[in-house]
Design a protein around this motif. Sequence first.
Motif, PDB file in Angstrom:
ATOM      1  N   ARG A   1       0.830  -1.209   0.000  1.00 20.35           N
ATOM      2  CA  ARG A   1       0.000   0.000   0.000  1.00 20.35           C
ATOM      3  C   ARG A   1       0.867   1.263   0.000  1.00 20.35           C
ATOM      4  O   ARG A   1       0.551   2.257  -0.640  1.00 20.35           O
ATOM      5  CB  ARG A   1      -0.904   0.027   1.238  1.00 20.35           C
ATOM      6  CG  ARG A   1      -1.908  -1.094   1.311  1.00 20.35           C
ATOM      7  CD  ARG A   1      -3.039  -0.871   0.356  1.00 20.35           C
ATOM      8  NE  ARG A   1      -4.124  -1.811   0.529  1.00 20.35           N
ATOM      9  CZ  ARG A   1      -4.906  -2.204  -0.471  1.00 20.35           C
ATOM     10  NH1 ARG A   1      -4.707  -1.779  -1.703  1.00 20.35           N
ATOM     11  NH2 ARG A   1      -5.899  -3.038  -0.240  1.00 20.35           N
TER      12      ARG A   1
ATOM     13  N   SER B   1       5.125 -11.537   9.365  1.00 16.24           N
ATOM     14  CA  SER B   1       3.817 -12.216   9.344  1.00 16.24           C
ATOM     15  C   SER B   1       3.509 -12.881   8.008  1.00 16.24           C
ATOM     16  O   SER B   1       2.594 -13.697   7.926  1.00 16.24           O
ATOM     17  CB  SER B   1       2.639 -11.288   9.681  1.00 16.24           C
ATOM     18  OG  SER B   1       2.818 -10.664  10.902  1.00 16.24           O
TER      19      SER B   1
ATOM     20  N   ARG C   1      11.806 -10.137   9.066  1.00 14.15           N
ATOM     21  CA  ARG C   1      12.036 -11.088  10.175  1.00 14.15           C
ATOM     22  C   ARG C   1      10.964 -12.166  10.119  1.00 14.15           C
ATOM     23  O   ARG C   1       9.993 -12.054   9.373  1.00 14.15           O
ATOM     24  CB  ARG C   1      12.091 -10.342  11.505  1.00 14.15           C
ATOM     25  CG  ARG C   1      10.841  -9.518  11.839  1.00 14.15           C
ATOM     26  CD  ARG C   1       9.735 -10.370  12.294  1.00 14.15           C
ATOM     27  NE  ARG C   1       8.468  -9.708  12.449  1.00 14.15           N
ATOM     28  CZ  ARG C   1       7.330 -10.403  12.491  1.00 14.15           C
ATOM     29  NH1 ARG C   1       7.311 -11.705  12.344  1.00 14.15           N
ATOM     30  NH2 ARG C   1       6.186  -9.790  12.673  1.00 14.15           N
TER      31      ARG C   1
ATOM     32  N   GLY D   1       8.507 -14.928  12.469  1.00 15.01           N
ATOM     33  CA  GLY D   1       8.007 -15.344  13.774  1.00 15.01           C
ATOM     34  C   GLY D   1       6.755 -16.177  13.630  1.00 15.01           C
ATOM     35  O   GLY D   1       6.271 -16.422  12.520  1.00 15.01           O
TER      36      GLY D   1
ATOM     37  N   GLY E   1      -2.804 -10.918   3.686  1.00 14.87           N
ATOM     38  CA  GLY E   1      -2.675  -9.641   4.407  1.00 14.87           C
ATOM     39  C   GLY E   1      -2.072  -9.818   5.788  1.00 14.87           C
ATOM     40  O   GLY E   1      -2.290  -8.992   6.659  1.00 14.87           O
ATOM     41  N   GLY E   2      -1.330 -10.899   5.996  1.00 14.54           N
ATOM     42  CA  GLY E   2      -0.724 -11.151   7.318  1.00 14.54           C
ATOM     43  C   GLY E   2      -1.613 -11.962   8.231  1.00 14.54           C
ATOM     44  O   GLY E   2      -1.222 -12.305   9.341  1.00 14.54           O
TER      45      GLY E   2
ATOM     46  N   LYS F   1      -2.435  -8.692  -1.202  1.00 14.39           N
ATOM     47  CA  LYS F   1      -2.596  -9.522  -0.006  1.00 14.39           C
ATOM     48  C   LYS F   1      -1.569 -10.657   0.082  1.00 14.39           C
ATOM     49  O   LYS F   1      -1.548 -11.395   1.052  1.00 14.39           O
ATOM     50  CB  LYS F   1      -4.007 -10.120   0.028  1.00 14.39           C
ATOM     51  CG  LYS F   1      -5.114  -9.074   0.152  1.00 14.39           C
ATOM     52  CD  LYS F   1      -5.187  -8.529   1.566  1.00 14.39           C
ATOM     53  CE  LYS F   1      -5.996  -7.271   1.681  1.00 14.39           C
ATOM     54  NZ  LYS F   1      -7.409  -7.421   1.518  1.00 14.39           N
TER      55      LYS F   1
ATOM     56  N   SER G   1     -13.726 -12.017   7.727  1.00 18.51           N
ATOM     57  CA  SER G   1     -13.738 -11.559   6.327  1.00 18.51           C
ATOM     58  C   SER G   1     -12.523 -12.039   5.530  1.00 18.51           C
ATOM     59  O   SER G   1     -12.642 -12.363   4.359  1.00 18.51           O
ATOM     60  CB  SER G   1     -13.854 -10.040   6.261  1.00 18.51           C
ATOM     61  OG  SER G   1     -12.778  -9.455   6.948  1.00 18.51           O
TER      62      SER G   1
END
Length: 524
Positions: free
Chosen positions: A261, A284, A306, A308, A428-429, A460, A491
């Motif tokens: 974005r 993410s 990174r 995780g 989108g994570g 996304k 959603s």
Amino acid sequence: MNLPKLFEPSLRHRAHEIGLEFQGREFRFDELNRRSNRIARRLLAEGLVPGDRVAVYLKNCVELIEIFLATVKAGFIFTPINILYREGEIEHIFADADPRVIFAHRESDEILAPLVSMRIARHPQLRHWRVEELIGNEAEEAKEAKEAKEIPSSQITSDTVAALVYTSGTTGRPKGAMLTHGNFVANAESLIAAWRMTTDDRLLLPLPLFHVHGLGNGLHTWLALGFQTRLLERFDKETFIEQLLDFKPTVFFGVPTMYVRLLETPPEIARRIGQSMRLFVSGSAPLPAAILEQFRGLFGHVILERYGMSETLMNLSNPYDGERRPGSVGYPLPGVSACICDPASERLLGDNEVGEVLVKGANVFSGYWRNPDATRESFTKEGDKDGTKAGDKEGGREGYFRTGDVGVRSSDGYYTLQGRLRELIISGGFNIYPREVEEFVMKLPGVAAAAVVGTADPVKGEVPVIFIVADPQSPPDMAAIEAACRKGLASFKVPKRFLLIDELPRNAMGKVQKNLLADRLRSQ
Ligand code: MCA
């Protein structure tokens, strides 16, 4: 060590400084501290005992922070629920976590009130508290503040569970990852060291606090150091650039979708933002190398990627100084040990050999809530004496955590992730487990079989697409299926396309060959 102690430098030693901005209001640390003590006392008065779960179904707000602080100070277990979750998803967490209190906004009554009243019938101790009711009048607060005693947190050790974070599993039902005070403390301390965070930093935080990215990386490093933070209710692509210009953060933690974005920023403005910024971090979901390059051209910064997981908090990170290698997630963070092993035999593999990424350290969770089988399966067995297996008993833990991610370590120590052992779509994570969506759709009328696959999306990363085999007796109404998904699923889990297919491709064992379905989407 525990979280209240980690947060002392801000809550006590910087008590009178303004530490937080939210929706145009400023908050001093002592205000947050006092209000969280008040909430803790209310919970204690309600009869909660250490280990009881305190759930929140909240979008980002100051009360969420205060409830979190109250919960960890008194030794309760903070149980965040994704605000995008719908009835069935929330009901599962209620049943599994068995919370004593659920905090929410009044506007969530429509979804929560029926669920709570159903549950209260059998669990009369459950309380549904609206955060609007937490705001007391000033006189009351002043009186309480005078009498206020600190909440006793001396019993809280590093092994005390601080949070139950729900993470979807291949079984289709989310499992609660038990994260201890020690896990979060280790995570915050290693990020502060690795990313050179100081009290002079300024953090702009649009990440949802119900996930460990926003909670562990954002909230905890802020509370540990006491720098200035502006919390946003959510990431709003229309206004985010204004927020960057106005707040002038030095640090930003985001997911790749946010960086995509930000590529729409006009060059002159991007350059200005880049000048006051010290560090952009991404995680993410995988950050495409092309995005990293375009971002560097526009903002003049190399994003630090990174890696995780909810179960482990942060594991690996590109270096602050030194090469931030595109496509790679870098080295193990301080205090984390990582290796690559053969997923079937658990045999350790060498550099440039592809296998499962395993991690171990004070950051690794203590197991899944009330699910010893899943816990056992997610760790390697105890090691062999000759050291050829990944597991060992050092550090008093049972072996290494099996991340389920496939990766490789280069000869200079950089880890690169290449795929997953288990099916997982990251959009989108947010994580989506195909099985959960498939099970939901299979229960709908007219559906004989269903398979969900991820397909590439420029913004996304991936989005879910569903293939449905019709029940020949009563073919499905596809619009009704889509509507049911919108009503019953968060959603981000709702498939972006609903496709009818005569039959699902299966191998000789009857397993759906999702790779063929994915090929089909690519060739369309
Ligand atoms: C997204 N939506 C939200 C939120 N985020 N609604 C309320 N609060 C939110 N925080 C909904 C919108 O209503 C919309 O729903 C849809 O998501 C897409 O929103 P849109 O405005 O188009 O936003 P976007 O520009 O596409 O960006 C989406 C996003 C969001 C802001 C990047 O995906 C996001 O916040 N992602 C962060 C996820 C995260 O924190 N993951 C960490 C997991 P509708 O479609 O109905 O209109 S922890 C993890 O993975 C590990 C540990 C790790 O390593 O970090």
